[in-house]
Design a protein around this motif. Structure first.
Motif, PDB file in Angstrom:
ATOM      1  N   UNK A  43       0.809  -1.219   0.000  1.00  0.00           N
ATOM      2  CA  UNK A  43       0.000   0.000   0.000  1.00  0.00           C
ATOM      3  C   UNK A  43       0.841   1.267   0.000  1.00  0.00           C
ATOM      4  N   UNK A  44       2.138   1.150   0.171  1.00  0.00           N
ATOM      5  CA  UNK A  44       2.993   2.336   0.200  1.00  0.00           C
ATOM      6  C   UNK A  44       3.009   3.015  -1.175  1.00  0.00           C
ATOM      7  N   UNK A  45       2.981   4.319  -1.157  1.00  0.00           N
ATOM      8  CA  UNK A  45       3.012   5.076  -2.407  1.00  0.00           C
ATOM      9  C   UNK A  45       4.390   5.688  -2.613  1.00  0.00           C
ATOM     10  N   UNK A  61       8.993   3.157   4.106  1.00  0.00           N
ATOM     11  CA  UNK A  61       9.365   4.562   4.192  1.00  0.00           C
ATOM     12  C   UNK A  61       8.424   5.260   5.175  1.00  0.00           C
ATOM     13  N   UNK A  62       8.514   6.587   5.258  1.00  0.00           N
ATOM     14  CA  UNK A  62       7.646   7.393   6.129  1.00  0.00           C
ATOM     15  C   UNK A  62       7.763   6.959   7.588  1.00  0.00           C
ATOM     16  N   UNK A  63       8.956   7.169   8.139  1.00  0.00           N
ATOM     17  CA  UNK A  63       9.219   6.785   9.526  1.00  0.00           C
ATOM     18  C   UNK A  63       9.706   7.977  10.339  1.00  0.00           C
ATOM     19  N   UNK A 103       9.971   4.202  17.336  1.00  0.00           N
ATOM     20  CA  UNK A 103       9.590   4.273  15.924  1.00  0.00           C
ATOM     21  C   UNK A 103       8.105   4.576  15.773  1.00  0.00           C
ATOM     22  N   UNK A 104       7.790   5.421  14.814  1.00  0.00           N
ATOM     23  CA  UNK A 104       6.423   5.633  14.354  1.00  0.00           C
ATOM     24  C   UNK A 104       6.457   5.623  12.843  1.00  0.00           C
ATOM     25  N   UNK A 159       3.051  11.691   8.876  1.00  0.00           N
ATOM     26  CA  UNK A 159       4.443  11.237   8.726  1.00  0.00           C
ATOM     27  C   UNK A 159       4.672  10.926   7.254  1.00  0.00           C
ATOM     28  N   UNK A 160       5.286  11.834   6.557  1.00  0.00           N
ATOM     29  CA  UNK A 160       5.517  11.710   5.113  1.00  0.00           C
ATOM     30  C   UNK A 160       6.938  12.172   4.830  1.00  0.00           C
TER      31      UNK A 160
END
Length: 474
Positions: free
Chosen positions: A82-84, A109-111, A252-253, A289-290
């Motif tokens: 689902x990651x873009x 990604x996006x962490x 981590x988030x 978170x991007x």
């Protein structure tokens, strides 16, 4: 009586021969095979005991079925897909593929990452996060001490369980061998689901003692995760024997929490045989978170086909263009790691190794010195941390790749233990890890001072070389 004597001797001889055949059929490195054959031949009784405790190879055993592993992986794969706009930089593409192909360590990604370098900051953050849990808490630790800190966390977990939060705890049976059962029974009575990893009990007291779960993982509500080197123990706050403890842990988030959740749920299936795959354990991520903080949660264990984390370290060392900095509390490197470090240093790469000035295990300290002398000779810059005991396990290279987790640079972590590390491919994360290393380096002895430590008498060097033979067992 004489017949009994010969019968016992015959049984023992057959056992030794069977063990030697098993060692030969395992197709280990020739040096390891010869070492175990010599131990079995020349150490009567003690040699066979050593083999049953530390010599059996479980890497080929399938302790988690492939079907169950696929089920546990499916949900995180869906979230991965689902990651873009997921782009893998060319500089790290081969390393990312290595981890993904071998153990399904999917890149996310996006962490958002917070790094803690002392126990106070980490445990305050952990307690705050646990207190805010609404659906589940998954906690895994090699050591969960029955001290004031351990009891505080136990009280929090019990309170959350009574509120209706699902709480699961995994502790290592050998790592917590001094902790009385009543400590965990109190949590169980309070509604916490507690399991020990590979409990060592008679008559099954054999190779299990050698394969331990050294991971330090926590996942709260599928949204926040923790990974690093800190166990649940008061020593991280007050030190031990008047020596402060230095360690590194991360909060981590973002996408990596999915991978951390998968790692925990596989371990939970291993200890409890409960298959947990529900979507509720993989909630939607925070859209705020991007970023381009790309990472992987990489696990290794003796039941996986290959030593993933060790292979990653070797590849990073051999592909480095400028530098590789490593912190480890114990330095008993496997042959591939030793070869890679020496090769990188001889090629002109700035390879730096940081270990504690004084270890918490004297045998390890003695055995380590001969390895340290070898890498110094090849040009590795060695720093001895002298402001307490540095238990940190991190690696950073070329202002782009970094790693932090539970893995020491020793035989036990690379080959015998169940370990977990986070690998990042991000300039921002790498520069933060690099600064942590440089800050620690300011509390180390200089290279010149370290060199003086190795002008030791012949008998001491001989003793250190003898102890080095025990490195795979330490």
């Amino acid at each position: 009586m004489i017949y009994l004597h010969w019968a016992i001797l015959a049984i023992y001889s057959l056992t030794v021969v069977a063990a030697m055949v098993t060692v030969l059929m395992d197709r280990r490195q020739p040096a390891k095979t010869m070492a175990w054959v010599m131990v079995l031949l020349f150490l009567p009784l003690f040699g066979i005991v050593l083999y049953f405790f530390f010599g059996q190879n479980t890497r080929k055993e399938k302790l988690v079925s492939q079907r169950s592993l696929d089920q546990l992986t499916k949900r995180s794969m869906l979230e991965f897909a689902a990651q873009r706009n997921l782009k893998i930089p060319e500089d790290c593409a081969a390393l990312v593929r290595l981890f993904a192909n071998q153990s399904m360590a999917l890149p996310f990604k996006d962490n958002q990452v917070d790094i803690y370098t002392d126990g106070y900051a980490f445990f305050l953050s952990l307690i705050k996060t646990l207190g805010a849990a609404r659906h589940h808490i998954h906690l895994e630790s090699y050591i969960f001490e029955d001290d004031s800190l351990g009891n505080l966390l136990a009280d929090i977990l019990i309170d959350k369980a009574r509120e209706g939060v699902e709480v699961r705890v995994i502790y290592d049976d050998v790592g917590c061998w001094r902790v009385k059962n009543r400590f965990y029974d109190r949590m169980r009575a309070g509604g916490v689901k507690v399991c020990s990893f590979m409990p060592v009990k008679f008559p099954a007291f054999t190779g299990k003692v050698n394969y331990r779960n050294h991971r330090k993982i926590c996942v709260v509500d599928g949204k926040i995760g923790f990974i690093g080197g800190m166990n649940v123990a008061l020593r991280y706050l007050r030190g031990r024997r008047h020596r402060p403890w230095r360690d590194t842990h991360m909060k981590l988030e973002g996408g990596l929490v999915y991978a951390l959740q998968r790692a925990f749920l596989i371990d939970w299936y291993f200890v409890d045989r409960t298959l947990i795959t529900s979507r509720v354990y993989y909630p939607e991520l925070n859209p705020a978170i991007d970023n381009d903080c790309l990472g992987q949660i990489v696990t290794s264990s003796p039941i996986q086909p290959w030593p993933d984390i060790m292979q990653g370290y070797v590849r990073i060392l051999l592909e480095a263009k400028h530098y590789v900095y490593i912190e480890t509390p114990y330095f008993l490197p496997t042959e591939p790691i030793l070869f890679a470090m020496r090769t990188a240093a001889v090629a002109g790469i700035d390879v730096r190794l940081m270990i504690p000035m004084h270890c918490d295990a004297k045998l390890v300290e003695w055995a380590s010195k001969s390895y340290v002398a070898e890498v110094i000779e090849a040009g590795v810059k060695v720093f001895f941390y002298d402001k307490g005991f540095n238990h940190s396990k991190l690696l950073v290279s070329d202002d782009f790749i970094c790693s932090c987790g539970s893995t020491n640079v020793d035989f036990r972590s690379f080959e015998n233990n169940f370990e977990a590390n986070a690998f990042f491919y991000s300039r921002e994360m790498a520069c933060k890890m690099k600064q942590i290393f440089l800050d620690d380096q300011a509390n180390c002895l200089s290279i010149e001072e370290v060199r003086k430590l190795f002008h030791t008498p012949f008998l001491q060097r001989l003793w250190e070389s003898v102890i080095r033979l025990l490195s795979p067992l330490l």
